[in-house]
Motif scaffolding. Sequence first.
Motif, PDB file in Angstrom:
ATOM      1  N   LEU A  21    -106.283 -28.275  31.288  1.00 33.26           N
ATOM      2  CA  LEU A  21    -105.197 -29.205  31.014  1.00 33.26           C
ATOM      3  C   LEU A  21    -104.447 -29.424  32.313  1.00 33.26           C
ATOM      4  O   LEU A  21    -104.010 -28.466  32.960  1.00 33.26           O
ATOM      5  N   GLU A  22    -104.311 -30.706  32.664  1.00 30.85           N
ATOM      6  CA  GLU A  22    -103.696 -31.037  33.947  1.00 30.85           C
ATOM      7  C   GLU A  22    -102.306 -31.628  33.737  1.00 30.85           C
ATOM      8  O   GLU A  22    -102.068 -32.396  32.803  1.00 30.85           O
ATOM      9  N   CYS A  23    -101.408 -31.311  34.663  1.00 31.65           N
ATOM     10  CA  CYS A  23    -100.046 -31.827  34.626  1.00 31.65           C
ATOM     11  C   CYS A  23     -99.648 -32.247  36.033  1.00 31.65           C
ATOM     12  O   CYS A  23     -99.862 -31.495  36.989  1.00 31.65           O
ATOM     13  N   VAL A  24     -99.067 -33.433  36.138  1.00 30.50           N
ATOM     14  CA  VAL A  24     -98.625 -33.939  37.438  1.00 30.50           C
ATOM     15  C   VAL A  24     -97.199 -34.448  37.311  1.00 30.50           C
ATOM     16  O   VAL A  24     -96.872 -35.163  36.359  1.00 30.50           O
ATOM     17  N   GLN A  25     -96.349 -34.079  38.279  1.00 26.90           N
ATOM     18  CA  GLN A  25     -94.976 -34.598  38.314  1.00 26.90           C
ATOM     19  C   GLN A  25     -94.746 -35.287  39.655  1.00 26.90           C
ATOM     20  O   GLN A  25     -95.295 -34.885  40.675  1.00 26.90           O
ATOM     21  N   ASP A  26     -93.893 -36.312  39.606  1.00 28.24           N
ATOM     22  CA  ASP A  26     -93.749 -37.172  40.790  1.00 28.24           C
ATOM     23  C   ASP A  26     -92.395 -37.048  41.467  1.00 28.24           C
ATOM     24  O   ASP A  26     -91.999 -37.918  42.240  1.00 28.24           O
ATOM     25  N   MET A  27     -91.653 -35.977  41.179  1.00 29.53           N
ATOM     26  CA  MET A  27     -90.296 -35.871  41.738  1.00 29.53           C
ATOM     27  C   MET A  27     -90.124 -34.681  42.675  1.00 29.53           C
ATOM     28  O   MET A  27     -89.003 -34.251  42.911  1.00 29.53           O
ATOM     29  N   ASP A  28     -91.206 -34.151  43.168  1.00 30.01           N
ATOM     30  CA  ASP A  28     -91.118 -33.084  44.163  1.00 30.01           C
ATOM     31  C   ASP A  28     -90.389 -31.844  43.633  1.00 30.01           C
ATOM     32  O   ASP A  28     -89.698 -31.135  44.379  1.00 30.01           O
ATOM     33  N   HIS A  29     -90.545 -31.563  42.345  1.00 30.16           N
ATOM     34  CA  HIS A  29     -89.904 -30.391  41.752  1.00 30.16           C
ATOM     35  C   HIS A  29     -90.640 -29.115  42.136  1.00 30.16           C
ATOM     36  O   HIS A  29     -91.879 -29.064  42.117  1.00 30.16           O
ATOM     37  N   GLU A  30     -89.858 -28.076  42.442  1.00 24.85           N
ATOM     38  CA  GLU A  30     -90.468 -26.785  42.772  1.00 24.85           C
ATOM     39  C   GLU A  30     -91.021 -26.076  41.531  1.00 24.85           C
ATOM     40  O   GLU A  30     -92.052 -25.439  41.591  1.00 24.85           O
ATOM     41  N   ASN A  31     -90.268 -26.151  40.433  1.00 28.10           N
ATOM     42  CA  ASN A  31     -90.623 -25.371  39.246  1.00 28.10           C
ATOM     43  C   ASN A  31     -91.502 -26.174  38.305  1.00 28.10           C
ATOM     44  O   ASN A  31     -91.224 -27.342  38.015  1.00 28.10           O
ATOM     45  N   MET A  32     -92.538 -25.543  37.786  1.00 26.73           N
ATOM     46  CA  MET A  32     -93.356 -26.155  36.742  1.00 26.73           C
ATOM     47  C   MET A  32     -93.688 -25.112  35.690  1.00 26.73           C
ATOM     48  O   MET A  32     -93.789 -23.915  35.987  1.00 26.73           O
ATOM     49  N   PHE A  33     -93.861 -25.588  34.460  1.00 21.07           N
ATOM     50  CA  PHE A  33     -93.988 -24.703  33.299  1.00 21.07           C
ATOM     51  C   PHE A  33     -95.074 -25.217  32.350  1.00 21.07           C
ATOM     52  O   PHE A  33     -95.257 -26.427  32.220  1.00 21.07           O
ATOM     53  N   TRP A  34     -95.719 -24.289  31.668  1.00 22.80           N
ATOM     54  CA  TRP A  34     -96.584 -24.621  30.550  1.00 22.80           C
ATOM     55  C   TRP A  34     -96.080 -23.899  29.308  1.00 22.80           C
ATOM     56  O   TRP A  34     -95.870 -22.678  29.327  1.00 22.80           O
ATOM     57  N   TYR A  35     -95.906 -24.678  28.225  1.00 15.75           N
ATOM     58  CA  TYR A  35     -95.497 -24.143  26.933  1.00 15.75           C
ATOM     59  C   TYR A  35     -96.546 -24.529  25.889  1.00 15.75           C
ATOM     60  O   TYR A  35     -97.242 -25.527  26.028  1.00 15.75           O
ATOM     61  N   ARG A  36     -96.570 -23.765  24.804  1.00 12.34           N
ATOM     62  CA  ARG A  36     -97.230 -24.248  23.612  1.00 12.34           C
ATOM     63  C   ARG A  36     -96.207 -24.367  22.501  1.00 12.34           C
ATOM     64  O   ARG A  36     -95.249 -23.572  22.423  1.00 12.34           O
ATOM     65  N   GLN A  37     -96.381 -25.392  21.684  1.00 13.96           N
ATOM     66  CA  GLN A  37     -95.443 -25.677  20.608  1.00 13.96           C
ATOM     67  C   GLN A  37     -96.168 -25.575  19.284  1.00 13.96           C
ATOM     68  O   GLN A  37     -97.159 -26.275  19.047  1.00 13.96           O
ATOM     69  N   ASP A  38     -95.676 -24.707  18.412  1.00 15.85           N
ATOM     70  CA  ASP A  38     -96.261 -24.504  17.094  1.00 15.85           C
ATOM     71  C   ASP A  38     -95.176 -24.600  16.041  1.00 15.85           C
ATOM     72  O   ASP A  38     -94.049 -24.145  16.274  1.00 15.85           O
ATOM     73  N   PRO A  39     -95.488 -25.166  14.879  1.00 14.84           N
ATOM     74  CA  PRO A  39     -94.469 -25.342  13.822  1.00 14.84           C
ATOM     75  C   PRO A  39     -93.790 -24.021  13.477  1.00 14.84           C
ATOM     76  O   PRO A  39     -94.450 -22.997  13.260  1.00 14.84           O
TER      77      PRO A  39
END
Lengths: 114, 113
Positions: A21-39
């Motif tokens: 799973l790929e994630c890209v951000q365009d604002m030069d942020h230092e911090n990045m996170f992966w979460y999972r969301q379950d009901p």
Amino acid sequence: DVKVTQSSRYLVKRTGEKVFLECVQDMDHENMFWYRQDPGLGLRLIYFSYDVKMKEKGDIPEGYSVSREKKERFSLILESASTNQTSMYLCASSLPERSQETQYFGPGTRLLVL
Amino acid sequence: GNSVTQMEGPVTLSEEAFLTINCTYTATGYPSLFWYVQYPGEGLQLLLKATKADDKGSNKGFEATYRKETTSFHLEKGSVQVSDSAVYFCALSRNTGGFKTIFGAGTRLFVKA
């Protein structure tokens, strides 16, 4: 506006497959996170990263790994997908404003593991 | 440890009704508090935040006040619209050697016309 994009909105994989799973951000942020969301469980942190090539385990890292080779990109890897990894996966990024940080989220990837 | 508890949903209201979604937290020190909203098919987005006691966050008619004495950050809106139908997440963030944010379980709101 900050934009966080995720490579897929929906994915269907089979048990035992390796999933990226790929994630890209365009604002030069230092911090990045992966979460999972379950009901009923809200968001649970899988991994996070404060800088390139840096990673930290979150609350539920088992069965997952991550890669951050470039500042704008943070990848989540399921080494051998299992049915209990069927979930919504959300990526987020933020500036390091200490405790006032606002997180910016991607639209999510809904993963189904058969 | 740090935690966030918010009222279970779903909450169903008629248009123009008053909304309260309760949120309480457990944390040492002085966390920042947030409400995020997730509209159908989308990721979360910040609705409002407060960074110190007695601060009031507000946005789009929603308000929440940081109450340290009751460790609460309840979300309110005086008159809801159908377009407010979404899932609302209360969250806290502390700089404790890492900038982790703790999210509540989320409260789904349905607004009927």
